[in-house]
Design a protein around this motif. Sequence first.
Motif, PDB file in Angstrom:
ATOM      1  N   GLU A  55      26.257  27.367  12.717  1.00 33.57           N
ATOM      2  CA  GLU A  55      27.677  27.247  13.053  1.00 33.57           C
ATOM      3  C   GLU A  55      28.577  27.827  11.965  1.00 33.57           C
TER       4      GLU A  55
ATOM      5  N   TYR B 192      31.483  30.581  12.310  1.00 34.14           N
ATOM      6  CA  TYR B 192      32.861  30.248  11.952  1.00 34.14           C
ATOM      7  C   TYR B 192      33.418  31.233  10.927  1.00 34.14           C
TER       8      TYR B 192
ATOM      9  N   LEU C 174      32.822  25.158  19.019  1.00 33.52           N
ATOM     10  CA  LEU C 174      32.849  24.973  17.573  1.00 33.52           C
ATOM     11  C   LEU C 174      34.218  24.516  17.097  1.00 33.52           C
ATOM     12  N   GLU C 175      35.287  25.097  17.674  1.00 34.04           N
ATOM     13  CA  GLU C 175      36.644  24.688  17.305  1.00 34.04           C
ATOM     14  C   GLU C 175      36.870  23.219  17.645  1.00 34.04           C
TER      15      GLU C 175
END
Length: 232
Positions: free
Chosen positions: A9, A13, A105-106
């Motif tokens: 992740e 990101y 992910l956000e």
Amino acid sequence: MPPVFAHGELRLYLLVLLLDGPRHGYELITELTRRFGGTYRPSAGTIYPRLARLEEEGLVRRSEPGVPESSGAPGSPGAGRKASYELTPAGRAEIDARLDDVRRLERSVAETVRSLADGVRADIRDTMRGLRAELAAAAQEARSRPRPGPDIAPDARRTQSNSLRHDAEAILQRFRNDVLADLREADVTGTVSALTVETLRAVLDSARAAVRGTLPNGGASPPQPTDRTTPQ
């Protein structure tokens, strides 16, 4: 603290953070810290190896403005600003192909920030609750000690109290100066968050209540005498 990012992740990101344009390594660390409200700050040893791997995969491109990055210590402002990283077309295509993962992910980052903030507040409350209890017990013990009568010569408590008050004022001034310096330094990189202000307010309110608990009458000012003399 449990891992903030699951496997892979952070790599994704970092690509997302580069969507707005090239960034230095130190700027990426600062931006991650800002997005987590100061509750998480990745180390240089976490960020730079991943950036190097992304570069090897052809997803980011590194540009150096004539100064080798190795001339500064990894993670220092000097080192991070000597080279900038930007997305390559392959990096943008990676993000486009994983938009669902990016949105997930956000949301995960937002939930992590809330969870970490709740943990910080809980730790502060527990610490201050224990401190208040200890100070209240000490104050109760001090108040229960017998006081000298009017025919007994005063002891040195007043002199000691005055000296301790000056010590307390010096501690407060040092605390104020240190916190102001930290806030100003963080403000340079835009990392002062609402959580910072909320934490400061909660800590100071709790500290004030705890300190007042050690003072007679909870620190309240004694009533002022009233002049009952009738004017002639």
